[in-house]
Design a protein around this motif. Structure first.
Motif, mmCIF file in Angstrom:
data_model
loop_
_atom_site.group_PDB
_atom_site.id
_atom_site.type_symbol
_atom_site.label_atom_id
_atom_site.label_comp_id
_atom_site.label_asym_id
_atom_site.label_seq_id
_atom_site.Cartn_x
_atom_site.Cartn_y
_atom_site.Cartn_z
ATOM 1 N N LEU A 156 0.825 -1.205 0.000
ATOM 2 C CA LEU A 156 0.000 0.000 0.000
ATOM 3 C C LEU A 156 0.862 1.258 0.000
ATOM 4 C CD1 LEU A 156 -2.941 -0.558 2.546
ATOM 5 C CD2 LEU A 156 -3.136 0.009 0.119
ATOM 6 N N ALA A 157 1.904 1.248 0.828
ATOM 7 C CA ALA A 157 2.786 2.410 0.917
ATOM 8 C C ALA A 157 3.494 2.662 -0.411
ATOM 9 C CB ALA A 157 3.805 2.193 2.037
ATOM 10 N N ALA A 158 4.060 1.594 -0.988
ATOM 11 C CA ALA A 158 4.775 1.738 -2.258
ATOM 12 C C ALA A 158 3.829 2.162 -3.372
ATOM 13 C CB ALA A 158 5.462 0.420 -2.611
ATOM 14 N N GLU A 159 2.646 1.582 -3.385
ATOM 15 C CA GLU A 159 1.665 1.922 -4.409
ATOM 16 C C GLU A 159 1.271 3.399 -4.322
ATOM 17 O OE1 GLU A 159 -2.706 0.309 -5.979
ATOM 18 O OE2 GLU A 159 -1.937 -0.274 -4.004
ATOM 19 N N HIS A 160 1.117 3.906 -3.107
ATOM 20 C CA HIS A 160 0.750 5.308 -2.931
ATOM 21 C C HIS A 160 1.843 6.227 -3.481
ATOM 22 C CE1 HIS A 160 -1.169 8.816 -1.298
ATOM 23 N NE2 HIS A 160 -0.134 9.095 -0.513
ATOM 24 N N LEU A 161 3.103 5.887 -3.232
ATOM 25 C CA LEU A 161 4.206 6.712 -3.730
ATOM 26 C C LEU A 161 4.287 6.663 -5.254
ATOM 27 C CD1 LEU A 161 6.989 5.882 -1.098
ATOM 28 C CD2 LEU A 161 5.512 7.906 -1.210
ATOM 29 N N VAL A 162 4.096 5.485 -5.822
ATOM 30 C CA VAL A 162 4.136 5.342 -7.281
ATOM 31 C C VAL A 162 2.979 6.113 -7.921
ATOM 32 C CG1 VAL A 162 3.874 3.708 -9.188
ATOM 33 C CG2 VAL A 162 5.406 3.170 -7.280
ATOM 34 N N GLN A 163 1.793 5.997 -7.334
ATOM 35 C CA GLN A 163 0.637 6.703 -7.882
ATOM 36 C C GLN A 163 0.788 8.210 -7.757
ATOM 37 O OE1 GLN A 163 -2.791 5.016 -5.908
ATOM 38 N NE2 GLN A 163 -2.910 3.279 -7.332
ATOM 39 N N ALA A 164 1.608 8.660 -6.796
ATOM 40 C CA ALA A 164 1.874 10.091 -6.656
ATOM 41 C C ALA A 164 2.891 10.576 -7.690
ATOM 42 C CB ALA A 164 2.372 10.395 -5.247
ATOM 43 N N GLY A 165 3.426 9.645 -8.484
ATOM 44 C CA GLY A 165 4.336 10.025 -9.553
ATOM 45 C C GLY A 165 5.807 9.794 -9.278
ATOM 46 N N HIS A 166 6.136 9.151 -8.177
ATOM 47 C CA HIS A 166 7.541 8.914 -7.838
ATOM 48 C C HIS A 166 8.056 7.663 -8.561
ATOM 49 C CE1 HIS A 166 7.729 12.000 -4.714
ATOM 50 N NE2 HIS A 166 6.479 11.659 -4.442
ATOM 51 N N THR A 167 9.222 7.785 -9.159
ATOM 52 C CA THR A 167 9.825 6.653 -9.875
ATOM 53 C C THR A 167 11.144 6.215 -9.260
ATOM 54 O OG1 THR A 167 10.866 8.203 -11.432
ATOM 55 C CG2 THR A 167 8.733 7.259 -12.066
ATOM 56 N N SER A 168 11.710 7.040 -8.396
ATOM 57 C CA SER A 168 12.947 6.691 -7.686
ATOM 58 C C SER A 168 12.662 6.781 -6.197
ATOM 59 C CB SER A 168 14.084 7.644 -8.075
ATOM 60 O OG SER A 168 15.296 7.254 -7.450
ATOM 61 N N ILE A 169 12.547 5.619 -5.575
ATOM 62 C CA ILE A 169 12.057 5.547 -4.195
ATOM 63 C C ILE A 169 13.046 4.781 -3.323
ATOM 64 C CG2 ILE A 169 10.169 4.730 -2.717
ATOM 65 C CD1 ILE A 169 8.359 4.875 -5.247
ATOM 66 N N GLY A 170 13.309 5.288 -2.140
ATOM 67 C CA GLY A 170 14.180 4.603 -1.186
ATOM 68 C C GLY A 170 13.380 3.919 -0.098
ATOM 69 N N ILE A 171 14.029 2.977 0.578
ATOM 70 C CA ILE A 171 13.422 2.295 1.729
ATOM 71 C C ILE A 171 14.367 2.421 2.915
ATOM 72 C CG2 ILE A 171 12.759 0.057 2.713
ATOM 73 C CD1 ILE A 171 11.771 -0.783 -0.001
ATOM 74 N N ILE A 172 13.817 2.863 4.033
ATOM 75 C CA ILE A 172 14.565 2.877 5.295
ATOM 76 C C ILE A 172 13.848 1.904 6.224
ATOM 77 C CG2 ILE A 172 15.373 4.250 7.242
ATOM 78 C CD1 ILE A 172 15.357 6.678 5.351
ATOM 79 N N SER A 173 14.470 0.795 6.449
ATOM 80 C CA SER A 173 13.871 -0.296 7.218
ATOM 81 C C SER A 173 14.215 -0.168 8.692
ATOM 82 C CB SER A 173 14.402 -1.629 6.685
ATOM 83 O OG SER A 173 14.062 -2.690 7.546
ATOM 84 N N GLY A 174 13.364 -0.757 9.519
ATOM 85 C CA GLY A 174 13.735 -0.971 10.905
ATOM 86 C C GLY A 174 14.594 -2.229 10.980
ATOM 87 N N PRO A 175 14.958 -2.682 12.183
ATOM 88 C CA PRO A 175 15.796 -3.868 12.340
ATOM 89 C C PRO A 175 15.255 -5.065 11.560
ATOM 90 C CG PRO A 175 15.550 -2.769 14.435
ATOM 91 C CD PRO A 175 14.618 -2.063 13.489
ATOM 92 N N THR A 176 16.105 -5.687 10.770
ATOM 93 C CA THR A 176 15.661 -6.755 9.866
ATOM 94 C C THR A 176 15.644 -8.127 10.518
ATOM 95 O OG1 THR A 176 17.924 -6.921 9.033
ATOM 96 C CG2 THR A 176 16.404 -5.533 7.796
ATOM 97 N N ASP A 177 15.979 -8.203 11.808
ATOM 98 C CA ASP A 177 15.857 -9.497 12.490
ATOM 99 C C ASP A 177 14.409 -9.765 12.900
ATOM 100 O OD1 ASP A 177 15.824 -7.473 14.379
ATOM 101 O OD2 ASP A 177 16.929 -8.610 15.894
ATOM 102 N N VAL A 178 13.530 -8.790 12.637
ATOM 103 C CA VAL A 178 12.108 -8.935 12.938
ATOM 104 C C VAL A 178 11.373 -9.260 11.641
ATOM 105 C CG1 VAL A 178 10.055 -7.776 13.793
ATOM 106 C CG2 VAL A 178 12.267 -7.342 14.876
ATOM 107 N N LEU A 179 10.676 -10.400 11.597
ATOM 108 C CA LEU A 179 10.008 -10.856 10.382
ATOM 109 C C LEU A 179 8.987 -9.850 9.877
ATOM 110 C CD1 LEU A 179 9.414 -12.997 8.233
ATOM 111 C CD2 LEU A 179 7.842 -14.089 9.854
ATOM 112 N N SER A 180 8.199 -9.261 10.773
ATOM 113 C CA SER A 180 7.166 -8.321 10.339
ATOM 114 C C SER A 180 7.776 -7.116 9.627
ATOM 115 C CB SER A 180 6.316 -7.858 11.531
ATOM 116 O OG SER A 180 7.107 -7.208 12.508
#
Length: 320
Positions: A156-180
């Protein structure tokens, strides 16, 4: 007290313990009389008589994160409606304190525990054997769990950014030892790569303080928008962006995940993915009481939908 209320001992007991078959008017009358008399239950005597203390435990990893006080309040309110009190403990993100907290709750004889673990690992070992326990957010084999659709929220988050016209998008994750966390960020990354460019993917602790690599990624301006895996981190991202004169959302759109209360108080207010904490807390308590009342040995996983909350931190990218 039963004599003063003009009812049988059984009816008085039903009203005070929230059990048995009793009309609402009669129950209310008994409780009003008990209140006027200053009646207080003796929990030790109750435990000896019923085998239950009327208390639940709530184990949380970090009460400095605004996500968790909101969850705690929802659990307490739901439990109160069922005539249960709640002992809340903060493990400060430490597995050692988590073990100590669980041991203490078990020793105090709580009727069950709602557990939001530090990570996806059963640090409790055999401590919880025979103690009804429901896990929130994490995935630990052998426990009934209450979760949200993290992957769906990431999409949903990525789709919202793409629909807003963004084509270059970054991801800042929380700790990746958590599955969720991995689920929400993996789903977002997959959608972004299908519809544009994943500019970067970096990791930060559950904190507003940003790691050097995260700051470097933001300074690079390689992305016009960023999906952040937790609102607490997103607030730090917005603060840092503004400190380096990077305007949000004119130059960097930001979307978070959780919808913590602070998300509405930023300038601009944070667009985010909502987790229905009230519903999740209510189900966690209900599931726990089913286990305590019916002695059920369930291993279910209940998943709640997420939803997009649009505010002011996302807009179409400026033309370059």
């Amino acid at each position: 007290m039963a004599k003063t209320a003009g009812v049988s001992l059984a009816s008085a007991s039903y009203a005070l313990n929230g059990t048995g078959s009793l009309g609402e008017a009669t129950r209310d009358h008994i409780l009003q009389v008990a209140d006027k008399l200053g009646y207080r239950q003796n929990l030790s005597a109750r435990a000896m008589r019923t085998g239950k203390t009327g208390a639940l435990g709530l184990v949380l990893p970090d009460l400095t994160n605004p996500f968790f006080p909101t969850l705690a309040q929802s659990v307490i309110q739901t439990a109160r409606q069922r005539s249960y009190s709640v002992f809340v403990t903060d493990t400060e993100g430490s597995e050692e304190l988590e073990i100590a907290s669980i041991r203490l709750l078990v020793e105090h004889g709580v009727d069950g525990i709602v557990w939001f673990p530090v990570g996806d690992r059963n640090t409790a070992g055999t401590l919880l054997s025979g103690v009804p326990t429901v896990v929130i957010d994490r995935t630990i084999p052998g426990f009934e769990s209450i979760q949200a659709d993290y992957a769906g929220g990431g999409r949903l988050a990525a789709e919202h950014l793409v629909q807003a016209g963004h084509t270059s998008i970054g991801i800042i994750s929380g700790p990746t030892d958590v599955l969720s966390m991995r689920q929400r960020c993996d789903a977002a990354a997959s959608y972004i790569q299908q519809h544009g460019k994943l500019a970067y993917r970096v990791v930060n602790a559950f904190s507003t303080d940003l790691e050097p690599k995260v700051k470097e990624a933001i300074r690079s301006r390689a992305a016009t928008a960023v999906f952040v895996g937790a609102d607490l981190i997103a607030l730090g991202v917005m603060q840092y962006a503004q400190s380096i004169k990077l305007k949000v959302p004119a130059q960097l759109s930001v979307i978070g995940f959780d919808d913590v209360p602070w998300a509405q108080m930023t300038s601009p207010a944070l667009t985010t993915i909502d987790m229905p904490l009230g519903e999740m807390a209510a189900e966690a308590v209900a599931a726990l009481l089913r286990r305590t009342d019916e002695q059920a040995d369930l291993r279910r996983k209940i998943v709640f939908d997420t939803a997009l909350v649009q505010r002011g931190s996302v807009q179409r990218p400026a033309k370059r």
